[in-house]
Enzyme design. Structure first.
Site, short mmCIF file in Angstrom:
data_model
loop_
_atom_site.label_atom_id
_atom_site.label_comp_id
_atom_site.label_asym_id
_atom_site.label_seq_id
_atom_site.Cartn_x
_atom_site.Cartn_y
_atom_site.Cartn_z
N SER A 7 0.91 -1.54 0.26
CA SER A 7 -0.57 0.62 0.00
C SER A 7 0.47 1.34 -0.13
O SER A 7 2.05 0.93 0.92
CB SER A 7 -0.96 0.07 1.31
OG SER A 7 -1.52 1.10 1.59
N TYR A 43 -2.89 -0.23 10.35
CA TYR A 43 -2.93 -0.68 8.67
C TYR A 43 -0.92 -0.83 7.34
O TYR A 43 -1.54 -1.56 6.79
CB TYR A 43 -4.03 -0.68 8.00
CG TYR A 43 -3.85 -0.49 6.37
CD1 TYR A 43 -4.30 -1.88 5.99
CD2 TYR A 43 -3.88 0.37 5.31
CE1 TYR A 43 -4.54 -2.27 4.67
CE2 TYR A 43 -3.49 0.30 4.11
CZ TYR A 43 -3.92 -1.04 3.42
OH TYR A 43 -3.70 -1.36 2.05
#
Length: 325
Positions: free
Chosen positions: A130, A157
Site C-alpha cells: 500500500s 494498517y
C-alpha cells in the site's frame, strides 16, 4: 497446460477484477476468500456470481490465514504463481479493530509465503502492499519513490503492510522464490469498495444526505482506475524478478487529484450536487498520495489510460445499474 494461478481475496474489489483478466486471457484461476462482513457481503457474493459457469475458475471459501488449507490448495493444484490480494483493508478501521489486521494481514501473508516456499518450481508471488507505507508527505515536487524510506507509518494498517514487505524480503532471501510487492495508490471504479470515499459519497448524494469532507477538502489522492491497476498487476506477474529477489513497485495513476476536484467530478457524473460538511483530518489519514511509477513502466510498459472523469462516469453508470436507481 499451464498451472492455475491462485488469487486470494477473489471476492474483493481488486481480486475480482484481476481474476477476470486472467481468465479472459486463458488462464485457469483458483480463488479464495472468506467473504467477511467488513462491508456488505452481498456485494462480495454478487462479484462471485460473475464467475459462475466458467470452467476455468474454482472458488474456495477460506480464510487466507488457514495455514494448512492454503498449503493444501497450492500443493494439490501445482500452483506456481500467486496473486495475494486478501487483506483487512481500511486505515480508519485499523484504529478501531487492530486485531483484525494481525490475523488477515500478518498471519495471512505468512500462510501464503509458507505455501509458496514448499512448492517445487515456484515462479512468482505478487502481493498487495500500500502507498500508506510512505507515511505523510506534503504536495509538490515528485511523487513517492520506492527508494524513499518507509519507516514512519501513521496507521496500524500501514504498519502491517510494511511488515509484510519485510517478511517477504526475509523469505526471498532464505528460500529463494521471487516476490513482488505492489504499493497500491487509491483504486476506484465499478464493483468498488463501499468504504471508499467516492463510493460512500455517491450513496449519500443520491440519498439526499450531506457528505463529510475530511481534511477540510485539502487532501489529494492518486486515483487509479481499476482496469489500469489490473493491467499493472498482470504485467508485474508476467515479469518475475530473479531467484532470491524481492522487489516493491508503486502502482498508481501518477496524477494526484485534490479531494474537492474529485467531488466536483463525481457530482457531474452523478448529475447531482453534494451538500458538504467540512471536517478536520482524521487520525491515520495522510495529506497526499502520488505515485512515481517509473520502475513499473520500465518493467512492463505500464501506462494508466483512464482519467478520473471517464472512470467516475463508468462507476456512476455501474452504481445505478447495480442498485437499480
Amino acid at each position: 497446460m499451464a498451472a492455475p494461478v491462485l488469487v486470494t481475496g477473489v471476492a474483493g474489489f481488486i481480486g475480482h477484477a484481476t481474476a477476470h483478466r486472467l481468465l479472459d486471457r486463458g488462464e485457469t484461476v483458483i480463488g479464495i476468500d472468506n467473504v467477511n462482513d467488513y462491508y456488505d457481503p452481498r456485494l462480495k457474493e454478487a462479484r462471485l456470481v460473475t464467475f459462475e459457469g466458467n470452467r476455468n475458475f474454482a472458488f474456495h471459501r477460506m480464510d487466507v490465514s488457514d495455514v494448512e488449507g492454503v498449503a493444501r490448495l497450492v500443493s494439490d493444484n501445482g500452483v506456481t504463481r500467486v496473486v495475494h490480494l486478501a487483506a483487512q483493508a481500511g486505515v480508519r478501521y485499523s484504529i478501531e479493530n487492530p486485531f483484525a489486521y494481525e490475523k488477515s494481514n500478518l498471519a495471512g501473508h505468512l500462510a501464503v509465503m509458507e505455501a509458496c516456499r514448499h512448492q517445487p518450481q515456484f515462479e512468482h508471488l505478487v502481493y498487495a502492499s500500500s502507498s500508506s507505507v510512505y507515511g505523510d508527505k506534503p504536495m509538490g515536487g515528485r511523487g513517492f519513490s520506492e527508494d524513499e524510506p518507509s519507516v514512519m507509518p501513521v496507521s496500524l494498517y500501514a504498519a502491517t503492510k510494511r511488515a509484510c514487505e519485510l517478511m517477504s524480503q526475509s523469505y526471498a532471501t532464505l528460500y529463494g522464490f521471487p516476490q513482488t510487492g505492489l504499493r497500491f495508490f487509491t483504486v476506484y471504479g465499478p464493483w468498488g469498495r463501499p468504504d471508499m470515499a467516492y463510493f460512500s459519497f455517491t450513496d449519500k448524494i443520491l440519498a439526499g444526505q450531506p457528505i463529510e469532507v475530511y481534511g477540510e477538502g485539502k487532501m489529494a489522492r492518486d486515483f487509479t482506475y481499476i482496469d489500469d491497476i489490473v493491467t499493472g498487476i498482470v504485467g508485474a506477474l508476467d515479469h518475475p524478478p530473479a531467484l532470491r529477489e524481492h522487489r516493491v513497485l508503486n502502482i498508481g495513476d501518477s496524477h494526484p487529484v485534490g479531494l474537492m476536484e474529485m467531488i466536483s467530478t463525481l457530482e457531474t457524473a452523478i448529475g447531482r450536487e453534494a451538500v458538504k460538511i467540512m471536517k478536520p483530518m482524521q487520525p491515520g489519514d495522510v495529506t497526499a498520495t502520488y505515485a512515481d511509477v517509473s520502475k513499473l513502466k520500465a518493467l512492463t510498459g505500464y501506462k494508466p489510460e483512464v482519467m478520473l472523469e471517464e472512470g467516475l462516469t463508468r462507476f456512476a453508470k455501474w452504481y445505478r445499474d447495480y442498485y437499480k436507481i
